[in-house]
Design a protein around this motif. Sequence first.
Motif, PDB file in Angstrom:
ATOM      1  N   ILE A 161       0.965  30.692   0.639  1.00  0.00           N
ATOM      2  CA  ILE A 161       0.025  30.828  -0.481  1.00  0.00           C
ATOM      3  C   ILE A 161      -0.703  32.155  -0.325  1.00  0.00           C
ATOM      4  O   ILE A 161      -1.362  32.399   0.690  1.00  0.00           O
ATOM      5  CB  ILE A 161      -0.992  29.666  -0.504  1.00  0.00           C
ATOM      6  N   LYS A 162      -0.593  33.020  -1.325  1.00  0.00           N
ATOM      7  CA  LYS A 162      -1.211  34.340  -1.265  1.00  0.00           C
ATOM      8  C   LYS A 162      -2.663  34.213  -1.703  1.00  0.00           C
ATOM      9  O   LYS A 162      -2.976  34.153  -2.892  1.00  0.00           O
ATOM     10  CB  LYS A 162      -0.445  35.323  -2.152  1.00  0.00           C
ATOM     11  N   ALA A 163      -3.569  34.154  -0.711  1.00  0.00           N
ATOM     12  CA  ALA A 163      -4.992  33.985  -1.001  1.00  0.00           C
ATOM     13  C   ALA A 163      -5.611  35.258  -1.537  1.00  0.00           C
ATOM     14  O   ALA A 163      -6.520  35.226  -2.388  1.00  0.00           O
ATOM     15  CB  ALA A 163      -5.729  33.532   0.262  1.00  0.00           C
ATOM     16  N   VAL A 164      -5.161  36.404  -1.022  1.00  0.00           N
ATOM     17  CA  VAL A 164      -5.634  37.714  -1.479  1.00  0.00           C
ATOM     18  C   VAL A 164      -4.402  38.573  -1.728  1.00  0.00           C
ATOM     19  O   VAL A 164      -3.538  38.703  -0.864  1.00  0.00           O
ATOM     20  CB  VAL A 164      -6.559  38.377  -0.434  1.00  0.00           C
ATOM     21  N   LEU A 192     -11.550  37.161   1.508  1.00  0.00           N
ATOM     22  CA  LEU A 192     -11.801  38.605   1.529  1.00  0.00           C
ATOM     23  C   LEU A 192     -13.007  38.939   2.407  1.00  0.00           C
ATOM     24  O   LEU A 192     -12.956  39.874   3.220  1.00  0.00           O
ATOM     25  CB  LEU A 192     -12.027  39.118   0.106  1.00  0.00           C
ATOM     26  N   LEU A 193     -14.095  38.174   2.278  1.00  0.00           N
ATOM     27  CA  LEU A 193     -15.283  38.423   3.092  1.00  0.00           C
ATOM     28  C   LEU A 193     -14.995  38.196   4.577  1.00  0.00           C
ATOM     29  O   LEU A 193     -15.509  38.922   5.437  1.00  0.00           O
ATOM     30  CB  LEU A 193     -16.441  37.529   2.648  1.00  0.00           C
ATOM     31  N   ARG A 194     -14.173  37.202   4.877  1.00  0.00           N
ATOM     32  CA  ARG A 194     -13.829  36.944   6.278  1.00  0.00           C
ATOM     33  C   ARG A 194     -12.964  38.059   6.862  1.00  0.00           C
ATOM     34  O   ARG A 194     -13.043  38.342   8.060  1.00  0.00           O
ATOM     35  CB  ARG A 194     -13.134  35.589   6.408  1.00  0.00           C
ATOM     36  N   MET A 195     -12.168  38.689   6.035  1.00  0.00           N
ATOM     37  CA  MET A 195     -11.401  39.844   6.516  1.00  0.00           C
ATOM     38  C   MET A 195     -12.304  41.059   6.698  1.00  0.00           C
ATOM     39  O   MET A 195     -12.170  41.800   7.673  1.00  0.00           O
ATOM     40  CB  MET A 195     -10.259  40.154   5.539  1.00  0.00           C
ATOM     41  N   VAL A 196     -13.244  41.246   5.769  1.00  0.00           N
ATOM     42  CA  VAL A 196     -14.170  42.368   5.895  1.00  0.00           C
ATOM     43  C   VAL A 196     -15.030  42.228   7.144  1.00  0.00           C
ATOM     44  O   VAL A 196     -15.310  43.212   7.841  1.00  0.00           O
ATOM     45  CB  VAL A 196     -15.072  42.479   4.645  1.00  0.00           C
ATOM     46  N   SER A 197     -15.416  40.995   7.471  1.00  0.00           N
ATOM     47  CA  SER A 197     -16.262  40.771   8.647  1.00  0.00           C
ATOM     48  C   SER A 197     -15.471  40.719   9.945  1.00  0.00           C
ATOM     49  O   SER A 197     -16.053  40.632  11.029  1.00  0.00           O
ATOM     50  CB  SER A 197     -17.061  39.476   8.478  1.00  0.00           C
ATOM     51  N   GLY A 198     -14.132  40.754   9.847  1.00  0.00           N
ATOM     52  CA  GLY A 198     -13.304  40.785  11.044  1.00  0.00           C
ATOM     53  C   GLY A 198     -12.922  39.440  11.596  1.00  0.00           C
ATOM     54  O   GLY A 198     -12.357  39.341  12.695  1.00  0.00           O
ATOM     55  N   ILE A 199     -13.196  38.365  10.844  1.00  0.00           N
ATOM     56  CA  ILE A 199     -12.807  37.025  11.303  1.00  0.00           C
ATOM     57  C   ILE A 199     -11.302  36.834  11.128  1.00  0.00           C
ATOM     58  O   ILE A 199     -10.625  36.319  12.023  1.00  0.00           O
ATOM     59  CB  ILE A 199     -13.589  35.943  10.522  1.00  0.00           C
ATOM     60  N   PHE A 200     -10.791  37.237   9.971  1.00  0.00           N
ATOM     61  CA  PHE A 200      -9.353  37.212   9.710  1.00  0.00           C
ATOM     62  C   PHE A 200      -8.804  38.632   9.774  1.00  0.00           C
ATOM     63  O   PHE A 200      -9.508  39.592   9.458  1.00  0.00           O
ATOM     64  CB  PHE A 200      -9.043  36.655   8.312  1.00  0.00           C
TER      65      PHE A 200
END
Length: 301
Positions: free
Chosen positions: A14-17, A43-51
């Motif tokens: 599933i393409k979330a972003v 997207l926010l979790r990727m920006v914050s470095g979680i994902f």
Amino acid sequence: MIEIKNVTKTFDKIKAVDTVSVTVKENMVFGLIGTNGAGKSTLLRMVSGIFRQDEGTIAVDNMPVYDNTEAKKLMFFIADEPYFFTGANAVTMEKYYSNLYENFNTVEYYHYLKSFDLDKNRKISTYSKGMKKQLALLLGICSHTKYLLCDETFDGLDPVMRQGIKSIFAKEMEENGLTPVIASHNLRELEDICDHVGLLHKGGVLLSKDLENMKCNIQKVQCVFEGKEDETKALDGLDVVKKEQRGALCTITIRNTKEEVMAHFSAVNTVFFEVLPLSLEEIFISETEVVGYDIKKIILG
């Protein structure tokens, strides 16, 4: 500056972003709008470095984020459902975050706790949803990071608390150069605070625009023309997005500057006319209809 370029993230096929590119400039409030499942939280979790993103790049002040301690020091992420240690109270969380963030202001933190009537010794597990949101926001604000990433920030806050947090945001932006990034599914929630707004839908960005520019370049006119010829002459050369008529009263949405609209309508005979400000919801409806989407179905349900 936060630069997101061609970022993609997939979970179990599933393409979330999906190939998202967005730039967040400093010392502004960036609003990220989208329904549940649009990709805001991911997207926010990727920006914050979680994902870690599967494709594309994310840079904060020209530094890659994932596995980069220096970049993460610049950000504080507040999830939709904030996490607190089991059995913790507000004092426990202050001790934790003041060790993580060198600019954490302990005096300010306890001042805000008192102002928001949050008992520092009470277990957070007994707080209401709104109180937990308030505490998470105060921890983020008092950490004095450059960027504050907020997922559904105002959900669960009553109107008084909402205005209180917005006032603190404004103060921190003016005094410390804070840049809040606020994700929400509610357009009305962000209308009076955002400088720039991005619209996510099904993992992709439909548009990302400066709110003031959008407001300046689209007008709503209510008027009554004296005759059909006057209407034709007034609208000739203007970019009419939508026109509704109830009896003699016309409501017209026009994609031009206010000065251009005033000049056209002042040159013809009208019983009356007035140029009105559009709400964020009305602006987005107009902007998304141009690219073939109906935001009333996307955001408003």
